[in-house]
Design a protein around this motif. Structure first.
Motif, PDB file in Angstrom:
ATOM      1  N   TYR A 219      26.965  24.806  52.355  1.00 33.44           N
ATOM      2  CA  TYR A 219      26.703  25.307  53.705  1.00 33.44           C
ATOM      3  C   TYR A 219      25.322  25.944  53.748  1.00 33.44           C
ATOM      4  N   ARG A 220      24.685  25.819  54.904  1.00 32.70           N
ATOM      5  CA  ARG A 220      23.379  26.433  55.123  1.00 32.70           C
ATOM      6  C   ARG A 220      23.565  27.545  56.169  1.00 32.70           C
ATOM      7  N   HIS A 221      23.813  28.754  55.677  1.00 32.20           N
ATOM      8  CA  HIS A 221      24.143  29.850  56.585  1.00 32.20           C
ATOM      9  C   HIS A 221      22.868  30.495  57.117  1.00 32.20           C
ATOM     10  N   PRO A 222      22.812  30.822  58.416  1.00 33.90           N
ATOM     11  CA  PRO A 222      21.583  31.379  58.987  1.00 33.90           C
ATOM     12  C   PRO A 222      21.216  32.763  58.468  1.00 33.90           C
ATOM     13  N   LEU A 223      22.162  33.494  57.869  1.00 36.15           N
ATOM     14  CA  LEU A 223      21.871  34.850  57.384  1.00 36.15           C
ATOM     15  C   LEU A 223      21.633  34.915  55.880  1.00 36.15           C
ATOM     16  N   VAL A 224      22.380  34.140  55.118  1.00 35.86           N
ATOM     17  CA  VAL A 224      22.305  34.275  53.654  1.00 35.86           C
ATOM     18  C   VAL A 224      21.829  33.007  52.955  1.00 35.86           C
ATOM     19  N   GLY A 225      21.492  31.977  53.716  1.00 37.52           N
ATOM     20  CA  GLY A 225      20.933  30.779  53.124  1.00 37.52           C
ATOM     21  C   GLY A 225      21.975  29.818  52.571  1.00 37.52           C
ATOM     22  N   LEU A 226      21.576  29.057  51.547  1.00 30.32           N
ATOM     23  CA  LEU A 226      22.420  28.009  50.992  1.00 30.32           C
ATOM     24  C   LEU A 226      23.592  28.595  50.208  1.00 30.32           C
ATOM     25  N   LEU A 227      24.787  28.107  50.505  1.00 32.72           N
ATOM     26  CA  LEU A 227      26.004  28.506  49.799  1.00 32.72           C
ATOM     27  C   LEU A 227      26.661  27.252  49.230  1.00 32.72           C
ATOM     28  N   GLU A 228      26.578  27.100  47.922  1.00 25.95           N
ATOM     29  CA  GLU A 228      27.217  25.963  47.257  1.00 25.95           C
ATOM     30  C   GLU A 228      28.583  26.414  46.753  1.00 25.95           C
ATOM     31  N   LEU A 229      29.634  25.940  47.421  1.00 26.74           N
ATOM     32  CA  LEU A 229      30.986  26.409  47.176  1.00 26.74           C
ATOM     33  C   LEU A 229      31.870  25.276  46.668  1.00 26.74           C
ATOM     34  N   HIS A 230      33.033  25.652  46.136  1.00 22.82           N
ATOM     35  CA  HIS A 230      34.026  24.674  45.706  1.00 22.82           C
ATOM     36  C   HIS A 230      35.237  24.789  46.623  1.00 22.82           C
ATOM     37  N   GLN A 231      35.634  23.659  47.210  1.00 22.69           N
ATOM     38  CA  GLN A 231      36.770  23.651  48.127  1.00 22.69           C
ATOM     39  C   GLN A 231      38.025  23.154  47.436  1.00 22.69           C
ATOM     40  N   GLU A 232      39.100  23.928  47.592  1.00 29.32           N
ATOM     41  CA  GLU A 232      40.427  23.514  47.136  1.00 29.32           C
ATOM     42  C   GLU A 232      41.348  23.434  48.350  1.00 29.32           C
ATOM     43  N   ASN A 233      42.053  22.315  48.470  1.00 26.84           N
ATOM     44  CA  ASN A 233      43.010  22.126  49.552  1.00 26.84           C
ATOM     45  C   ASN A 233      44.424  22.246  49.008  1.00 26.84           C
ATOM     46  N   PHE A 234      45.189  23.174  49.581  1.00 23.74           N
ATOM     47  CA  PHE A 234      46.571  23.393  49.149  1.00 23.74           C
ATOM     48  C   PHE A 234      47.509  22.979  50.283  1.00 23.74           C
ATOM     49  N   ALA A 235      48.150  21.820  50.122  1.00 23.08           N
ATOM     50  CA  ALA A 235      49.105  21.372  51.134  1.00 23.08           C
ATOM     51  C   ALA A 235      50.340  22.256  51.090  1.00 23.08           C
ATOM     52  N   LEU A 236      50.765  22.747  52.243  1.00 24.95           N
ATOM     53  CA  LEU A 236      51.932  23.627  52.286  1.00 24.95           C
ATOM     54  C   LEU A 236      53.213  22.822  52.068  1.00 24.95           C
ATOM     55  N   PRO A 237      54.153  23.366  51.306  1.00 23.00           N
ATOM     56  CA  PRO A 237      55.369  22.626  50.947  1.00 23.00           C
ATOM     57  C   PRO A 237      56.410  22.623  52.053  1.00 23.00           C
ATOM     58  N   ASP A 238      56.024  22.114  53.207  1.00 17.77           N
ATOM     59  CA  ASP A 238      56.965  21.965  54.316  1.00 17.77           C
ATOM     60  C   ASP A 238      56.483  20.792  55.164  1.00 17.77           C
ATOM     61  N   ALA A 239      57.074  20.609  56.317  1.00 12.21           N
ATOM     62  CA  ALA A 239      56.715  19.477  57.172  1.00 12.21           C
ATOM     63  C   ALA A 239      55.696  19.859  58.232  1.00 12.21           C
ATOM     64  N   SER A 240      54.975  20.952  58.017  1.00 12.68           N
ATOM     65  CA  SER A 240      54.052  21.431  59.036  1.00 12.68           C
ATOM     66  C   SER A 240      52.764  20.629  59.102  1.00 12.68           C
ATOM     67  N   GLY A 241      52.432  19.898  58.029  1.00 17.34           N
ATOM     68  CA  GLY A 241      51.162  19.187  57.994  1.00 17.34           C
ATOM     69  C   GLY A 241      49.967  20.094  57.784  1.00 17.34           C
ATOM     70  N   MET A 242      50.202  21.375  57.507  1.00 18.34           N
ATOM     71  CA  MET A 242      49.118  22.336  57.332  1.00 18.34           C
ATOM     72  C   MET A 242      48.630  22.372  55.896  1.00 18.34           C
ATOM     73  N   GLU A 243      47.391  22.797  55.750  1.00 17.18           N
ATOM     74  CA  GLU A 243      46.800  23.038  54.448  1.00 17.18           C
ATOM     75  C   GLU A 243      46.118  24.396  54.451  1.00 17.18           C
ATOM     76  N   MET A 244      46.156  25.065  53.313  1.00 12.02           N
ATOM     77  CA  MET A 244      45.325  26.241  53.130  1.00 12.02           C
ATOM     78  C   MET A 244      44.095  25.810  52.349  1.00 12.02           C
ATOM     79  N   ILE A 245      42.934  26.115  52.863  1.00 12.19           N
ATOM     80  CA  ILE A 245      41.671  25.713  52.253  1.00 12.19           C
ATOM     81  C   ILE A 245      40.932  26.958  51.803  1.00 12.19           C
ATOM     82  N   VAL A 246      40.541  26.980  50.536  1.00 10.23           N
ATOM     83  CA  VAL A 246      39.813  28.112  49.969  1.00 10.23           C
ATOM     84  C   VAL A 246      38.479  27.612  49.439  1.00 10.23           C
ATOM     85  N   LEU A 247      37.406  28.320  49.814  1.00  5.97           N
ATOM     86  CA  LEU A 247      36.047  27.960  49.419  1.00  5.97           C
ATOM     87  C   LEU A 247      35.534  29.028  48.454  1.00  5.97           C
ATOM     88  N   SER A 248      35.548  28.719  47.171  1.00  7.62           N
ATOM     89  CA  SER A 248      35.194  29.716  46.171  1.00  7.62           C
ATOM     90  C   SER A 248      33.797  29.465  45.616  1.00  7.62           C
TER      91      SER A 248
END
Length: 282
Positions: A219-248
């Motif tokens: 990401y190229r943030h206007p305040l802090v510049g370039l942020l090179e992050l790692h994305q993990e997608n965690f599919a929730l164990p139900d029928a919601s179709g939702m995911e929790m996404i964490v950018l570390s």
């Protein structure tokens, strides 16, 4: 939104005939394999394969699908997609939906050192923690990241690797369209993106499918510049179709320092005011 015939045509067009043991000369005008060649290599009749590409064949067997997947060089995600498209009649799958449980919001709030958000199958952001809101510079519920990437943030916007992001988005939406062919809101979103973005139209026509799991996000943030992050997608164990996404951020990295700076800036000022000040100075 998606069909077996179109998927087969696009997959065979990308296969190098030489890798399939087919001699190629300068007179060849077909991109990829011919229909007759796919039929021969798969062990099915030419007439049957042509009817598959025309949407006129009956439901193909598992053996035929496996043979086609092998000849077309499909990966696991594409194989599963092929099987869904080949199901006749298409099995009706209930479109995911529903509210975000309070327990999920509580878990989201526990993530304090990385941007984290909840997203549904249409790429609608349902909730996000404080750092995620700071990263995007806006209130997150109501944001659709596919629309954000294609129609709002173009090549010089928030996404430092915009072209790669567009490939991921279209691949995900193609895969989702195969899973939930009766979702009117998804169909409306695809139509909106196709109307508003020439790049989306070109990528959608390729019929590529991608599963979102993990990977690098910049990401190229206007305040802090370039942020090179790692994305993990965690599919929730139900029928919601939702995911929790964490950018570390990697420990000791410039991105980790950038996230800490972003959090400190927010502690001192309102994030919206900071963004306004930054725009005035630029």
């Amino acid at each position: 939104m998606d069909d077996l015939a179109g998927f087969l045509r696009t997959r065979r067009s990308r296969v190098d005939p030489a890798t399939a043991g087919i001699p190629v000369d300068s007179r060849r005008r077909v991109e990829g394999l011919r229909r007759e060649e796919v039929a021969h290599l798969s062990g099915v009749s030419v007439d049957y394969y042509i009817r598959l590409e025309q949407g006129r064949a009956t439901q193909p067997s598992e053996q035929i699908l496996d043979a086609l997947a092998r000849v077309l060089g499909l990966d696991d995600t594409e194989r599963d997609h092929l099987r869904r498209l080949a199901c006749r009649p298409r099995r009706r799958v209930k479109t995911p939906g529903g509210r975000v449980r309070p327990e999920l919001l509580r878990v989201l709030g526990l993530v304090t050192e990385a941007p984290a958000l909840l997203m549904d199958h249409r790429m609608d952001v349902l909730a996000g923690n404080r750092l995620a809101a700071l990263l995007y510079g806006r209130v997150l519920p109501g944001l659709n990241t596919a629309r954000h990437i294609f129609l709002e943030e173009t090549e010089r916007g928030l996404y430092a690797e915009w072209e790669t992001c567009t490939l991921d988005v279209v691949g995900h939406l193609r895969l989702t369209a195969g899973k939930y062919p009766d979702d009117p809101r998804l169909a409306s979103l695809v139509g909106e993106l196709a109307m508003g973005s020439e790049r989306f139209r070109r990528l959608w026509a390729r019929a590529d499918v991608r599963a979102r799991t993990h990977g690098r996000k910049a990401y190229r943030h206007p305040l802090v510049g370039l942020l090179e992050l790692h994305q993990e997608n965690f599919a929730l164990p139900d029928a919601s179709g939702m995911e929790m996404i964490v950018l570390s951020a990697a420990p000791g990295s410039a991105a980790e320092d950038g996230l800490r700076l972003l959090a400190r800036l927010d502690a001192d000022h309102d994030a919206g005011e900071l963004l306004d000040e930054n725009r005035q100075l630029s």
